[in-house]
Design a protein around this motif. Sequence first.
Motif, PDB file in Angstrom:
ATOM      1  N   GLU A   1      -7.672  -3.212  -2.913  1.00 32.37           N
ATOM      2  CA  GLU A   1      -7.102  -2.678  -3.326  1.00 32.37           C
ATOM      3  C   GLU A   1      -6.676  -1.412  -4.159  1.00 32.37           C
ATOM      4  O   GLU A   1      -6.772  -0.561  -4.173  1.00 32.37           O
ATOM      5  N   LEU A   2      -6.643  -2.197  -5.450  1.00 27.12           N
ATOM      6  CA  LEU A   2      -6.827  -1.089  -6.964  1.00 27.12           C
ATOM      7  C   LEU A   2      -7.995  -1.062  -6.444  1.00 27.12           C
ATOM      8  O   LEU A   2      -8.120  -0.362  -6.976  1.00 27.12           O
ATOM      9  N   LYS A  54     -10.668   0.250  -4.689  1.00 25.87           N
ATOM     10  CA  LYS A  54     -10.460   0.823  -3.840  1.00 25.87           C
ATOM     11  C   LYS A  54      -9.634   1.891  -4.054  1.00 25.87           C
ATOM     12  O   LYS A  54     -10.410   3.549  -4.111  1.00 25.87           O
ATOM     13  N   ARG A  55      -8.773   1.996  -5.376  1.00 27.94           N
ATOM     14  CA  ARG A  55      -7.974   3.052  -5.780  1.00 27.94           C
ATOM     15  C   ARG A  55      -8.448   3.828  -6.986  1.00 27.94           C
ATOM     16  O   ARG A  55      -7.503   4.594  -7.766  1.00 27.94           O
ATOM     17  N   LYS A  56      -9.419   2.813  -7.733  1.00 25.50           N
ATOM     18  CA  LYS A  56      -9.461   3.240  -9.106  1.00 25.50           C
ATOM     19  C   LYS A  56      -8.667   2.675  -9.943  1.00 25.50           C
ATOM     20  O   LYS A  56      -8.642   3.403 -10.685  1.00 25.50           O
ATOM     21  N   LEU A  57      -7.721   1.596  -9.769  1.00 24.06           N
ATOM     22  CA  LEU A  57      -6.605   1.638 -10.072  1.00 24.06           C
ATOM     23  C   LEU A  57      -6.969   0.272 -11.170  1.00 24.06           C
ATOM     24  O   LEU A  57      -7.706  -0.689 -10.831  1.00 24.06           O
ATOM     25  N   LYS A  59       0.810  -1.612   0.160  1.00 21.77           N
ATOM     26  CA  LYS A  59       0.432  -0.050   0.150  1.00 21.77           C
ATOM     27  C   LYS A  59       0.553   1.638  -0.228  1.00 21.77           C
ATOM     28  O   LYS A  59       0.641   2.781  -0.610  1.00 21.77           O
ATOM     29  N   LEU A 102       2.126   1.476  -3.914  1.00 24.46           N
ATOM     30  CA  LEU A 102       1.320   2.270  -4.407  1.00 24.46           C
ATOM     31  C   LEU A 102       0.965   3.831  -3.917  1.00 24.46           C
ATOM     32  O   LEU A 102       0.711   3.837  -5.441  1.00 24.46           O
ATOM     33  N   ASP A 103       0.986   4.157  -2.647  1.00 23.54           N
ATOM     34  CA  ASP A 103       1.083   5.622  -2.351  1.00 23.54           C
ATOM     35  C   ASP A 103       2.023   6.606  -2.702  1.00 23.54           C
ATOM     36  O   ASP A 103       2.156   7.461  -3.647  1.00 23.54           O
ATOM     37  N   GLU A 160       1.989   6.403  -7.014  1.00 22.14           N
ATOM     38  CA  GLU A 160       1.006   7.972  -6.739  1.00 22.14           C
ATOM     39  C   GLU A 160       1.758   9.044  -6.611  1.00 22.14           C
ATOM     40  O   GLU A 160       1.697  10.092  -8.069  1.00 22.14           O
ATOM     41  N   LYS A 161       2.658   9.402  -6.052  1.00 23.34           N
ATOM     42  CA  LYS A 161       3.323  10.695  -6.132  1.00 23.34           C
ATOM     43  C   LYS A 161       3.659  11.021  -6.751  1.00 23.34           C
ATOM     44  O   LYS A 161       4.609  12.108  -6.899  1.00 23.34           O
TER      45      LYS A 161
END
Length: 308
Positions: A80-81, A83-86, A28, A31-32, A35-36
Motif C-alpha cells: 500500500e505504501l 502504491k501511494r509512493k509513501l 487505507k 491513509l486517505d 493525505e487529505k
Amino acid sequence: MKAIMYHYVRKFNKDLPNFRFLCVNEFKKQLDFFEKEYGFVSKNEWDNYIKGHGMKNGKGKIILTFDDAINDSYDYIFPELIKRKLWGIFYIPTQPYIYHTLLDIHKIHLLCGAFDGQKLMECLSKLLTDEMMSEIKKKNFQNETYTKQKNDFGVTEFKRVLNYFIPYNYRESMINEIALQLNYVFNINNFYISPSNLVKMKQEGMIIGAHSINHIMMSELTRDEQYVQINDSFEYIEKIKCVTHKTYCHPFGGFHSFNKNTIDLLSKANVAYSFNVESRDIEENDINKSRHSLPRFDCNEFSHGQAT
Ligand SMILES: [Zn+2]
C-alpha cells in the motif's frame, strides 16, 4: 509533524476470533484521511529534520511507523505504501530472527485472540503465587499501561499481569503453561517478516530500525543488559544490510518503559533518533532536546484507526 504508530493491520482470521487488529480497509481509509488533512512528511524533509535543519515544509505532516516486524507489514502495509509512493519506518525485535521463537508479547496477543479474557484470567490465576506479584511494579505501572486500548473483560488484566507484573524468569514458562492448559499450539511460521523481505523493503525505500532483542521492559534491566539489547539488535540489522541510518523504538513505549541508561546507551551507540509513545506532535526542538524519546500517536487516536 505527527508520527503515527501501527501494529497489526490484517484481515479477519477465524482461528483468532478475539484478535485485535486494524482492518486493512480501515488502514487505507486512514491513509486517505491523513493525505487529505495533513499530508505526509517526505524522506527529504525527515532527513533534514533529523540532521537538525528544522522542519521547513514538513510541519504538521504525518510520518508512519510500524512496530514488531509482524508479517502484516509486508503483506498489507508495504504494497500500500509503494502504491501511494509513501515510506515508513519499521521497528524490528531480533529474537525471532536469531532464535526462531515467538516473542512472549506476541504469544500473549495470540492467546488473547484465540480465547476470551475471563478464561485466560482463570488459567492465569491458578498459576499466580504471592511471590510473583511485585506490589511495587503494580503501583508503578497500573495507571500508565493500556490507557489507549479498549479491551474485553479480563484481557487488560491478563496482559498487564504478564507484561508488567510477573518477573521475567517466570513469564515464558507461565505463558507456555497457559497455552498447554488450553490446548493451544503457537506457530511462528509467517508471523514475522522474513529477512529477505526486510531487505526488499529497505531496497524499496523503507527504513528498518531496532526494537531490542526480545521486546522487554528496558527500565527493568541493568545497564549492561540494556547494552546487549540495544547493540545486539542493531548488529543483526547491520548483518542483513538493512541499515539506512540507526533508529530505535522503545519496546512498550511510554516514559515508564525506559530510563536514563537507555537514553545514554542510545546516544553512545550513535543512534540518530528513537521513538517513544506520547500523544503529541513532534516539535521543532525535539530533535535537539529529546532525540531519543520522540513522541508518537497510536493510530487509534485518529479517524479509521480503531481496532476491531
Ligand atoms: Zn513493540
